[in-house]
Design an enzyme around this catalytic site. Structure first.
Site, PDB file in Angstrom:
ATOM      1  N   ASP A 222       0.887  -1.150   0.000  1.00 63.11           N
ATOM      2  CA  ASP A 222       0.000   0.000   0.000  1.00 63.11           C
ATOM      3  C   ASP A 222       0.928   1.202   0.000  1.00 63.11           C
ATOM      4  O   ASP A 222       1.720   1.384   0.925  1.00 63.11           O
ATOM      5  CB  ASP A 222      -0.874  -0.020   1.259  1.00 63.11           C
ATOM      6  CG  ASP A 222      -1.734   1.219   1.383  1.00 63.11           C
ATOM      7  OD1 ASP A 222      -1.837   1.997   0.411  1.00 63.11           O
ATOM      8  OD2 ASP A 222      -2.303   1.418   2.457  1.00 63.11           O
ATOM      9  N   VAL A 223       0.861   2.006  -1.040  1.00 61.74           N
ATOM     10  CA  VAL A 223       1.806   3.118  -1.164  1.00 61.74           C
ATOM     11  C   VAL A 223       1.382   4.318  -0.326  1.00 61.74           C
ATOM     12  O   VAL A 223       2.165   4.830   0.477  1.00 61.74           O
ATOM     13  CB  VAL A 223       1.985   3.521  -2.649  1.00 61.74           C
ATOM     14  CG1 VAL A 223       2.861   4.761  -2.770  1.00 61.74           C
ATOM     15  CG2 VAL A 223       2.601   2.367  -3.428  1.00 61.74           C
ATOM     16  N   ASP A 224       0.137   4.777  -0.480  1.00 61.87           N
ATOM     17  CA  ASP A 224      -0.310   5.977   0.216  1.00 61.87           C
ATOM     18  C   ASP A 224      -0.332   5.757   1.727  1.00 61.87           C
ATOM     19  O   ASP A 224      -0.900   4.785   2.216  1.00 61.87           O
ATOM     20  CB  ASP A 224      -1.705   6.382  -0.250  1.00 61.87           C
ATOM     21  CG  ASP A 224      -1.710   6.935  -1.664  1.00 61.87           C
ATOM     22  OD1 ASP A 224      -0.647   6.952  -2.301  1.00 61.87           O
ATOM     23  OD2 ASP A 224      -2.776   7.360  -2.119  1.00 61.87           O
TER      24      ASP A 224
ATOM     25  N   MET B 263     -14.190   5.097   3.767  1.00 58.96           N
ATOM     26  CA  MET B 263     -13.453   4.503   4.885  1.00 58.96           C
ATOM     27  C   MET B 263     -14.416   3.952   5.935  1.00 58.96           C
ATOM     28  O   MET B 263     -14.088   3.000   6.639  1.00 58.96           O
ATOM     29  CB  MET B 263     -12.513   5.527   5.520  1.00 58.96           C
ATOM     30  CG  MET B 263     -11.404   6.002   4.595  1.00 58.96           C
ATOM     31  SD  MET B 263     -10.287   4.699   4.078  1.00 58.96           S
ATOM     32  CE  MET B 263      -9.364   4.463   5.561  1.00 58.96           C
ATOM     33  N   GLY B 264     -15.595   4.528   6.024  1.00 57.18           N
ATOM     34  CA  GLY B 264     -16.602   4.048   6.961  1.00 57.18           C
ATOM     35  C   GLY B 264     -17.381   2.846   6.443  1.00 57.18           C
ATOM     36  O   GLY B 264     -18.235   2.308   7.137  1.00 57.18           O
TER      37      GLY B 264
END
Length: 101
Positions: free
Chosen positions: A20-22, A52-53
């Site tokens: 996962d880069v970010d 995200m939720g």
């Protein structure tokens, strides 16, 4: 915790490794930085919060955010030139360890 030698063995045996880069390899969240650069930060942040939720599937949220931002290749290149991403502390050393394998 996996030891350094165990980790080295795992990486050497792997056909592929994904990161996962970010906010992992780099400190920034790329899509948020792009949204800020393109002037739609607040709307994109709200979409990110919903995703995200769990209210919106990841791919749908990504498509919606990109549709809102509508970045051009030039904007992406300018963002990278004017605000290059910063590696997370320790990532460079980790990558050097991998090169030795």
């Amino acid at each position: 915790m996996v030891s350094h030698s165990e980790l080295r063995t795992l990486f050497c045996a792997a056909d592929a490794v994904c990161f996962d880069v970010d906010s992992t390899v780099i400190r920034e969240e790329g899509i948020d930085e792009l949204a800020k650069f393109c002037g739609v930060e607040d709307a994109v942040s709200e979409m990110t919060r919903r995703a995200m939720g769990g209210a919106v599937p990841f791919q749908v949220a990504l498509a919606e955010r990109l549709a809102l931002i509508q970045p051009s290749r030039e904007q992406v290149q300018r963002l990278l030139a004017e605000h290059p991403p910063h590696l997370t502390p320790g990532v460079r050393m980790f990558s050097l360890d991998l090169e030795e394998m």
